[in-house]
Enzyme design. Structure first.
Site, PDB file in Angstrom:
ATOM      1  N   HIS A 118      37.756-119.556  12.241  1.00 26.42           N
ATOM      2  CA  HIS A 118      36.447-119.948  11.694  1.00 26.42           C
ATOM      3  C   HIS A 118      36.655-121.112  10.722  1.00 26.42           C
ATOM      4  CE1 HIS A 118      34.068-115.928  12.443  1.00 26.42           C
ATOM      5  NE2 HIS A 118      34.110-116.705  13.502  1.00 26.42           N
ATOM      6  N   GLU A 141      30.832-117.594  21.592  1.00 24.00           N
ATOM      7  CA  GLU A 141      31.604-118.320  20.574  1.00 24.00           C
ATOM      8  C   GLU A 141      32.807-119.000  21.231  1.00 24.00           C
ATOM      9  OE1 GLU A 141      32.341-116.032  17.030  1.00 24.00           O
ATOM     10  OE2 GLU A 141      32.751-117.835  15.854  1.00 24.00           O
ATOM     11  N   ASP A 164      35.850-119.429  20.761  1.00 25.02           N
ATOM     12  CA  ASP A 164      37.158-118.805  20.967  1.00 25.02           C
ATOM     13  C   ASP A 164      37.207-117.997  22.272  1.00 25.02           C
ATOM     14  OD1 ASP A 164      35.321-117.277  19.468  1.00 25.02           O
ATOM     15  OD2 ASP A 164      36.858-115.903  18.781  1.00 25.02           O
ATOM     16  N   TYR A 211      39.546-107.529   9.769  1.00 29.06           N
ATOM     17  CA  TYR A 211      38.614-108.115  10.742  1.00 29.06           C
ATOM     18  C   TYR A 211      37.202-107.570  10.501  1.00 29.06           C
ATOM     19  CZ  TYR A 211      36.979-109.924  15.195  1.00 29.06           C
ATOM     20  OH  TYR A 211      36.291-110.624  16.156  1.00 29.06           O
ATOM     21  N   HIS A 241      39.812-109.703  20.982  1.00 24.73           N
ATOM     22  CA  HIS A 241      40.956-110.145  20.177  1.00 24.73           C
ATOM     23  C   HIS A 241      41.910-108.974  19.980  1.00 24.73           C
ATOM     24  CE1 HIS A 241      39.178-113.949  18.919  1.00 24.73           C
ATOM     25  NE2 HIS A 241      38.093-113.321  18.555  1.00 24.73           N
TER      26      HIS A 241
HETATM   27 FE1  FEO Z   1      32.737-114.068  17.568  1.00 22.49          FE
HETATM   28 FE2  FEO Z   1      35.899-113.920  18.635  1.00 22.49          FE
HETATM   29  O1  FEO Z   1      34.231-114.679  18.495  1.00 22.49           O
END
Ligand code: FEO
Length: 393
Positions: A23, A81, A83, A193, A226
């Protein structure tokens, strides 16, 4: 390098060992991260998510080693997003033109908004299904976990929940599964996280989790976008989320401060001494907001039952690291936490009052008007500060 999860599901993501910031400069990822992408092979073949933009070519090239791209029938974008969607342009450039991309209505907005492409979007909502053969994907919208476009997907027969950012961690590993790594490190990354990304949406998370639990779906695995996959007792992380989302606090008091000539630091240490005099059990953490990692600071604030925030007065205000961290803390929308301000000054001394007001705006229960110290604390004032700490508990 792809990794087989089951006969039908293969991980085709990217492990980013060197990622240290996420971010932009907001989130430190000391353990790196992964961008998880999953290939599901049934009579029809579906690809869930892609990878971050800098790895688009590598992602597609690796995917081509696993499968002929023209054989992929459906692309599923759980979340737009960058990523997770960053490799879409490279992928779609090499796939049959009309390959459908399944996403939510908000997913279309976020993907189009970023890439300005008119791909064959297929909008889905909660309860919509996509039959792949023996298995079927069921979509579950999960807005604000953590963008409006986010959705989960559940694969029947395999009993796998693809949960997008939910239940994820920024954690690069040679392993695929949560049960294969150090559990303390895993949970440290998982709570970091949650605290830094999902904390503002706690009520939404509880509602969504209960909605999914009410569906009574058997869950063999939770595959986030992730980090590591939850395979052994996969709902352990769901239970943790319910705990974290429920106005979580531990028996911890965190003292945040910044300091110019150490007077505010001395105040912080004296107050901490007072707290410890009265309560030997409580965890006390002192963090200098100009020096400590801001992501760690937010995690400790998330875990605390009370925070103290201290700054000297400078130019009729407070130091910029305190201003920055207060703004971040306000964004977490925390509830059920106490707070108090402190700080040294030489003449005007407004900082404590200003921090107190900000803490109220940020939703904290401010327990008193705070404590100030003119110039450097002497023995008498040190005693007062210790007494101030004792009274807090
Ligand atoms: Fe909110 Fe891992 O993107």
């Amino acid at each position: 390098m792809s990794k087989k999860i089951t006969d039908r599901i293969t991980w085709v993501g990217k492990t980013d060992w060197e990622l240290k910031k996420f971010h932009g400069d907001e989130f430190t990822t000391v353990s790196g991260s992964t961008y998880n992408s999953y290939l599901i092979r049934d009579e029809k073949i579906a690809l869930i998510d892609t990878a971050w933009l800098p790895y688009d070519k590598e992602f597609v090239s690796n995917l081509k080693e696993e499968i002929d791209l023209s054989k992929i029938n459906y692309v599923i974008a759980l979340h737009g997003e960058i990523d997770h969607s960053g490799a879409l342009i490279e992928l779609m450039n090499q796939m049959p033109k009309n390959t459908p991309i399944y996403c939510t209505a908000n997913g279309v907005k976020s993907i189009k908004g970023q890439y300005h492409k008119d791909w064959n979007f297929q909008v889905v909502k909660t309860g919509d299904t996509l039959k792949l053969g023996e298995t079927t994907l069921t979509f579950i919208e999960a807005p604000m976990l953590h963008w409006p476009d986010t959705m989960f997907a559940y694969l029947s027969k395999e009993n796998v929940l693809f949960s997008s950012d939910g239940f994820g961690q920024h954690f690069a590993s040679e392993h695929l599964y949560a049960d294969q790594v150090d559990q303390d490190k895993l949970y440290k990354e998982a709570i970091k996280y949650y605290a830094n990304i999902l904390a503002p949406f706690g009520m939404i998370a509880i509602k969504k989790i209960n909605e999914v639990l009410a569906m009574n779906l058997p869950i063999n695995m939770i595959c986030p976008s992730h980090g590591l996959i939850w395979r052994e007792n996969p709902t352990q992380i769901v239970k943790k989320y319910l705990e974290w989302a429920g106005n979580y606090q531990e028996n911890q008091i965190t003292i945040l401060y910044d300091t110019m000539w150490n007077d505010t630091r001395k105040m912080a240490e004296a107050i901490a001494k007072g707290i410890q005099n009265k309560d030997k059990e409580v965890t006390i953490k002192l963090m200098n907001t100009a020096k400590d990692d801001k992501t760690d600071v937010l995690t400790e604030v998330f875990k605390s039952k009370m925070i103290l925030v201290g700054s000297p007065t400078v130019n009729n205000g407070y130091l910029h690291s305190i201003a920055g961290i207060l703004e971040m803390i306000k964004g977490m929308k925390l509830k059920n936490k106490k707070a108090v301000a402190f700080g040294s000054y030489g003449w005007s001394g407004e900082a404590v009052k200003q921090i107190t007001e900000y803490l109220k705006i940020a939703g904290f229960d401010v327990v008193n008007e705070g404590i100030r110290c003119m110039w450097t604390p002497d023995k008498q004032l040190e005693k007062e500060l210790i007494g101030f700490g004792e009274k807090l508990v």
